[in-house]
Structures are given as structure tokens and as C-alpha cells.
Design an enzyme around this catalytic site. Sequence first.
Site, PDB file in Angstrom:
ATOM      1  N   SER A  86       2.041  -6.525   3.038  1.00 45.67           N
ATOM      2  CA  SER A  86       3.402  -6.867   3.405  1.00 45.67           C
ATOM      3  C   SER A  86       3.705  -8.289   2.936  1.00 45.67           C
ATOM      4  O   SER A  86       3.516  -8.608   1.767  1.00 45.67           O
ATOM      5  CB  SER A  86       3.580  -6.665   4.916  1.00 45.67           C
ATOM      6  OG  SER A  86       4.922  -6.758   5.303  1.00 45.67           O
ATOM      7  N   HIS A 109       5.599  -2.896   0.750  1.00 46.06           N
ATOM      8  CA  HIS A 109       6.626  -2.002   1.300  1.00 46.06           C
ATOM      9  C   HIS A 109       7.915  -2.777   1.461  1.00 46.06           C
ATOM     10  O   HIS A 109       7.953  -3.998   1.341  1.00 46.06           O
ATOM     11  CB  HIS A 109       6.178  -1.414   2.646  1.00 46.06           C
ATOM     12  CG  HIS A 109       6.065  -2.426   3.734  1.00 46.06           C
ATOM     13  ND1 HIS A 109       6.722  -2.306   4.929  1.00 46.06           N
ATOM     14  CD2 HIS A 109       5.380  -3.593   3.823  1.00 46.06           C
ATOM     15  CE1 HIS A 109       6.442  -3.346   5.703  1.00 46.06           C
ATOM     16  NE2 HIS A 109       5.617  -4.135   5.050  1.00 46.06           N
TER      17      HIS A 109
END
Length: 178
Positions: A86, A109
Site C-alpha cells: 500500500s 492497490h
Amino acid sequence: MASSKSKFPKLSRVLTLGEIESESVNELIQMIYDINEEDAKKTQVEPIKLIINSFGGELYSGLALVDVIDNSLTPVYTICHGSAMSMALIVYAAGHHRIASKYATFMYHEASYSSEGKLTQHKQELKETERTDKICDEYLLSKTKFTPKQLKDIRDKRGEWYFNVEVAKQFGLVDEIL
């Protein structure tokens, strides 16, 4: 008799990043600034080593750290042991030289946002999420061999993309495998 001690105490050049949140990031920023101030008086400097093992965290705090790494006159080597997922993936990508252990795992993501409140708040959050996703995409594209289509496919089809150190090296995210 004059003291041979430097004005600055010896600063550790090995820093660690776990969860990305404002308090820990602000401490890292201060340390990087202190090292840069110390190094401004030197002709030869050793790099800062930022060891990352993180599932990610706060987007804005992470982007602040990315700005500081990008602007550090002292090279910052990012070293992934465990994971850079992330927001931690974007911080890892900021390193002037990027190293990863053979079992490192990476994950990318799209950002998430809270879903409480009125419709206008949802629209505002969505717009801000799209803006920050674009920042992260553009940054990652500027630092790697990923293509815009690959990142779009991740968002549209996978949601979360986990990949190992060999894939990260293939796409130019990792410079050196330990």
C-alpha cells in the site's frame, strides 16, 4: 585543550518504518533533516538506510515522507524486509537505491475512503481519492517500468496486487536483491 567532539551527536543512519502514521513519519522526517544538516558540512557522506516492513498506513503522512526522501541531499536507500504494501510501496519506491530481501512481498492497490456521512461528503471523498490515486500512480510510473495500463488493470480487475521480489526487480522497483 579543544574538544574533538562534533557539534552534532552521531546520528544513526539506519531508520525503520513500520505502520505509516503521522507520529512515526514526523520522527523519520526530523531524523532525515538532522542527518542532512550534519552532512551539509561534509564532503563525503554515507547513505541513510530506511528499513521498511510495513502494511502501509496514512496516505498523506506517506506522501510527506516521499517528499522528504526525494529532496534529501543525503542518499536514502530503502530496504524492504518483510513487506512494502500500500503506501509503504510508494515510500519504498522513493529510495535513491532500492534493496529487498529475497522473501520480500509487495502490494499495490487503490486508496480507500470512509463511507460515513452525507452524499456530498461521499462525492468529495471520492474526488480526493481519485486525485491521490493519480498522484501515487504517476509517482510509481516515474520510478519503475510499470505501465499505465498495468496499474489500471490492477485497479479494475484485481483490487490488490501482491508480488514477490523477482517481479519487483523485473519491473524496476528493486535495484538489488539481498
